[in-house]
Design a protein around this motif. Sequence first.
Motif, PDB file in Angstrom:
ATOM      1  N   VAL A   1       2.511  11.681  16.525  1.00 22.20           N
ATOM      2  CA  VAL A   1       2.214  11.890  17.951  1.00 22.20           C
ATOM      3  C   VAL A   1       0.990  12.792  18.111  1.00 22.20           C
ATOM      4  CG1 VAL A   1       3.089  12.964  20.073  1.00 22.20           C
ATOM      5  CG2 VAL A   1       4.554  11.418  18.748  1.00 22.20           C
ATOM      6  N   GLU A   2       0.913  13.862  17.318  1.00 22.08           N
ATOM      7  CA  GLU A   2      -0.252  14.749  17.375  1.00 22.08           C
ATOM      8  C   GLU A   2      -1.528  13.977  17.049  1.00 22.08           C
ATOM      9  OE1 GLU A   2       0.698  17.851  14.606  1.00 22.08           O
ATOM     10  OE2 GLU A   2       2.150  18.793  15.961  1.00 22.08           O
ATOM     11  N   TYR A   3      -1.467  13.140  16.038  1.00 28.43           N
ATOM     12  CA  TYR A   3      -2.625  12.323  15.662  1.00 28.43           C
ATOM     13  C   TYR A   3      -3.010  11.371  16.804  1.00 28.43           C
ATOM     14  CZ  TYR A   3      -5.124   8.399  13.622  1.00 28.43           C
ATOM     15  OH  TYR A   3      -6.021   7.386  13.403  1.00 28.43           O
ATOM     16  N   LEU A   4      -2.031  10.707  17.394  1.00 26.43           N
ATOM     17  CA  LEU A   4      -2.318   9.742  18.462  1.00 26.43           C
ATOM     18  C   LEU A   4      -2.889  10.418  19.708  1.00 26.43           C
ATOM     19  CD1 LEU A   4       0.733   7.343  18.097  1.00 26.43           C
ATOM     20  CD2 LEU A   4      -1.644   6.924  17.419  1.00 26.43           C
TER      21      LEU A   4
ATOM     22  N   LYS B   1       5.527   6.226   1.773  1.00 29.27           N
ATOM     23  CA  LYS B   1       5.070   5.597   3.013  1.00 29.27           C
ATOM     24  C   LYS B   1       4.388   6.631   3.902  1.00 29.27           C
ATOM     25  CE  LYS B   1       7.743   5.625   6.376  1.00 29.27           C
ATOM     26  NZ  LYS B   1       7.210   6.441   7.453  1.00 29.27           N
ATOM     27  N   ASP B   2       4.990   7.796   4.027  1.00 26.52           N
ATOM     28  CA  ASP B   2       4.415   8.867   4.844  1.00 26.52           C
ATOM     29  C   ASP B   2       3.069   9.319   4.278  1.00 26.52           C
ATOM     30  OD1 ASP B   2       6.632   8.714   6.452  1.00 26.52           O
ATOM     31  OD2 ASP B   2       7.509  10.627   5.803  1.00 26.52           O
ATOM     32  N   ILE B   3       2.965   9.426   2.964  1.00 25.64           N
ATOM     33  CA  ILE B   3       1.708   9.836   2.334  1.00 25.64           C
ATOM     34  C   ILE B   3       0.603   8.817   2.627  1.00 25.64           C
ATOM     35  CG2 ILE B   3       0.539  10.136   0.108  1.00 25.64           C
ATOM     36  CD1 ILE B   3       3.170  11.445  -0.908  1.00 25.64           C
ATOM     37  N   ARG B   4       0.923   7.532   2.505  1.00 27.21           N
ATOM     38  CA  ARG B   4      -0.079   6.491   2.803  1.00 27.21           C
ATOM     39  C   ARG B   4      -0.536   6.571   4.256  1.00 27.21           C
ATOM     40  NH1 ARG B   4       3.146   3.435  -0.584  1.00 27.21           N
ATOM     41  NH2 ARG B   4       4.260   2.452   1.120  1.00 27.21           N
ATOM     42  N   GLU B   5       0.402   6.798   5.157  1.00 27.84           N
ATOM     43  CA  GLU B   5       0.055   6.878   6.573  1.00 27.84           C
ATOM     44  C   GLU B   5      -0.822   8.098   6.855  1.00 27.84           C
ATOM     45  OE1 GLU B   5       2.203   5.914  10.758  1.00 27.84           O
ATOM     46  OE2 GLU B   5       3.366   7.131   9.344  1.00 27.84           O
ATOM     47  N   VAL B   6      -0.477   9.233   6.294  1.00 30.35           N
ATOM     48  CA  VAL B   6      -1.270  10.449   6.488  1.00 30.35           C
ATOM     49  C   VAL B   6      -2.672  10.255   5.912  1.00 30.35           C
ATOM     50  CG1 VAL B   6      -1.480  12.888   5.854  1.00 30.35           C
ATOM     51  CG2 VAL B   6       0.710  11.991   6.624  1.00 30.35           C
ATOM     52  N   SER B   7      -2.758   9.580   4.800  1.00 26.32           N
ATOM     53  CA  SER B   7      -4.065   9.301   4.192  1.00 26.32           C
ATOM     54  C   SER B   7      -4.923   8.444   5.121  1.00 26.32           C
ATOM     55  CB  SER B   7      -3.868   8.606   2.842  1.00 26.32           C
ATOM     56  OG  SER B   7      -5.097   8.334   2.245  1.00 26.32           O
ATOM     57  N   GLN B   8      -4.316   7.470   5.763  1.00 29.12           N
ATOM     58  CA  GLN B   8      -5.041   6.633   6.744  1.00 29.12           C
ATOM     59  C   GLN B   8      -5.515   7.476   7.919  1.00 29.12           C
ATOM     60  OE1 GLN B   8      -2.057   3.706   7.592  1.00 29.12           O
ATOM     61  NE2 GLN B   8      -2.725   2.332   5.955  1.00 29.12           N
TER      62      GLN B   8
END
Length: 137
Positions: A111-114, A27-34
């Motif tokens: 949070v860093e991404y947002l 799940k984390d990998i998919r989110e980071v990929s997005q």
Amino acid sequence: MGILQYNQVNNQMQFKVDENRRLFIKKDIREVSQWTDDLESKNNEINTFSILNRQLVKSENIQHLIQDFRRRNTLAMAMLCKYEQNLRQELEFGNIEYDEQRAKIHEKKRVEYLVFVKDYRVLKTTIYNQLAQYKRK
């Protein structure tokens, strides 16, 4: 409960823990990929904004903002790629439990991404406000 039954129950519990760990990491990998895909898209937009600034607006201030954001975007993408690589290694070879500490690390990345996305919105608004001052003759 005999030793054999205990070992079977223990093995089943270990399997379930590992299965959940792998699921959370995926799940984390998919989110980071997005996130990475979004940053790549932002990089393309930044390139277009830079062209518009050079050809139309010709603002040094805007150009500095664009360059600053481009640098930050490159660093953010590198950080996310390294994080994704670490997640993939953990998925493939690791056995560290996915616990609250690990979830906090991922949440910090989110949070860093947002924050980065919010900063990008501010930059876009600044550029659009500059463009809105131009009128067709």
